[in-house]
Design an enzyme around this catalytic site. Sequence first.
Site, PDB file in Angstrom:
ATOM      1  CB  THR A  91      -0.783  -0.023   1.321  1.00  0.00           C
ATOM      2  OG1 THR A  91      -1.543  -1.184   1.336  1.00  0.00           O
ATOM      3  CG2 THR A  91      -1.670   1.162   1.497  1.00  0.00           C
ATOM      4  CG  ASP A 107      -2.620   2.220  -2.832  1.00  0.00           C
ATOM      5  OD1 ASP A 107      -2.459   1.235  -3.575  1.00  0.00           O
ATOM      6  OD2 ASP A 107      -2.498   2.155  -1.593  1.00  0.00           O
ATOM      7  NE  ARG A 109      -1.909  -2.184  -8.342  1.00  0.00           N
ATOM      8  CZ  ARG A 109      -0.970  -1.985  -9.269  1.00  0.00           C
ATOM      9  NH1 ARG A 109       0.295  -2.244  -8.976  1.00  0.00           N
ATOM     10  NH2 ARG A 109      -1.278  -1.522 -10.453  1.00  0.00           N
ATOM     11  CE  LYS A 123      -4.981  -0.564  -0.511  1.00  0.00           C
ATOM     12  NZ  LYS A 123      -3.626  -0.616  -1.014  1.00  0.00           N
ATOM     13  N   GLY A 137      -0.682  -3.472   5.343  1.00  0.00           N
ATOM     14  CA  GLY A 137      -0.269  -4.750   5.904  1.00  0.00           C
ATOM     15  C   GLY A 137      -1.226  -5.825   5.441  1.00  0.00           C
ATOM     16  CB  SER A 219       5.101  -1.421  -0.226  1.00  0.00           C
ATOM     17  OG  SER A 219       3.944  -1.158  -0.988  1.00  0.00           O
ATOM     18  CG  ASP A 256       5.210   0.577  -3.886  1.00  0.00           C
ATOM     19  OD1 ASP A 256       4.174   0.407  -3.222  1.00  0.00           O
ATOM     20  OD2 ASP A 256       6.146  -0.244  -3.897  1.00  0.00           O
ATOM     21  CB  SER A 259       0.839   1.696  -4.232  1.00  0.00           C
ATOM     22  OG  SER A 259       1.564   1.431  -3.080  1.00  0.00           O
TER      23      SER A 259
END
Lengths: 324, 211
Positions: A91, A107, A109, A123, A137, A219, A256, A259
């Site tokens: 994330t 985000d 995903r 999220k 996580g 991440s 990243d 994400s």
Amino acid sequence: MDFFGDEEEYNTNVLAIIQRNHELVPGALCPAASATSSPSPRRRHRRRRSISMAGAMDLPAKGGFSFDLCRRNAMLAEKGLKMPGFRKTGTTIVGLVFQDGVVLGADTRATEGPIVADKNCEKIHYMAPNIYCCGAGTAADTEAVTDMVSSQLQLHRYATGRESRVVTALTLLKSHLFSYQGHVSAALVLGGVDVTGPHLHTVYPHGSTDTLPFATMGSGSLAAMSVFESKYKEGLTREEGIQLVSDAICAGIFNDLGSGSNVDVCVITKGKTEYLRNHQLPNPRTYVSSKGYSFTKGQTEVLSTKITQLEPKVEVAEGDAMEE
Amino acid sequence: MWNLFFSLVLSASYGSTLRYKSVERIKAVGKHSLIGASGEFSDFQEILRYLDELTLSDHMWDDGNSLGPKEVHSYLTRVMYNRRNKFDPLWNSLVLGGVKKGPKGEEKYLGMVNMIGTHFEENHIATGFGNHLAIPILRAEWCEDMTFEEAVKLVEKCLLVLLYRDRSSINKFQIAKITTEGATIYPPYSLKTHWGFAAFENPSKGAVGSW
């Protein structure tokens, strides 16, 4: 042994249930039943053997992580057993404090290893009308822990009659996560506005917390943090705050791999919360076939047709089929 | 007038100790290139020796031609990749840039090679933590025709973020520039940091047990 009140009463209840279910002979298995039915003073001697014969109705653990099976799991892993995996959200989640309150961003995903499991998940979780929490996580962990604390906050609101405070949510989250020693893999950005003002906190899976003017987790946190560190200043306006949060999430989305997809934003101010779901959609589906995707009859050439009855048609001669 | 430039931190760590604080990790190679490195410093010194031998033997040809950045990059790629194939890598990430007059006029070049031989050419390169913290900023804000001052500001922005968020960085930087006139390596300097956020003053004011 006072967990369920009086032990004798507990034993009686247990045996009564089992007796009903299995139709056992009264005398053989529950001497307790005959004992309590008499008006004589209750004897307090232990009926361990009857309980263990009856079944595994042991008292449950009082909470926190039970380390009983860890040695067995370690041995199995050594022998080559592949442990089941988790679905991580991979994330970018961010939060910042601006002059009137807090802006949270995330985000959308959710990944399962290298695959995108959900390309538009949510999220940013609801905790209270004035408190929201972003989670990174393991998806199940963030969802479960935020739901649980949200219910606890609701009960607390009923009990106290007041608006929930961000520190309450923070304390509930950190004590839960600490008692599970990091096995509940939830990294959260908690933000809200209460009577004491706007607050922004990060909560780590092991239970430590930070209080910050701007925070990123997940991440994509480094990409988002690079945007915050270079552009954040105190006393941002609402529009600047939303723009900065969107920029940070976009940095996470485009730099990243864990994400991606869209940007969700949540703006919390005193007395008002706005949840801007899919505030930005920077990854639209660009190729759309000009011919369209309808498959009308006649587009595919039919070479031959053969119709086979799967079941013989049964004619009901008389009466209504549903009468019987 | 094309130019390119590099910037890096002047520290060299020994494990988790910040052992040396005045290490210059950029060097000029021939007349047209600059090389910068991160990773194992002794391997970088060895690479500089190889490059010295290369430029010397090139000069001895005395044919009026000199090695440009593309050629040096190609040489370094071969060296790194072959060492990795022998399971004896040179543990570095090298950034190579330069400007040389080509058939189509002045051509600028910026590329990188790492210890396993991965190499590519790009308009902005970063190594180590810079990949995570600086590349997002560079991708968003780099543009084709920046002046030297604008480029310095952009790079300083990245260096500041790295200073805040990378534990192995120190507040001592160096910038080097290369143009057709030659290479200039500027003296080291520091950046101004800002720590005056209200939330840093007393973080546990609102939440006891938090910091």
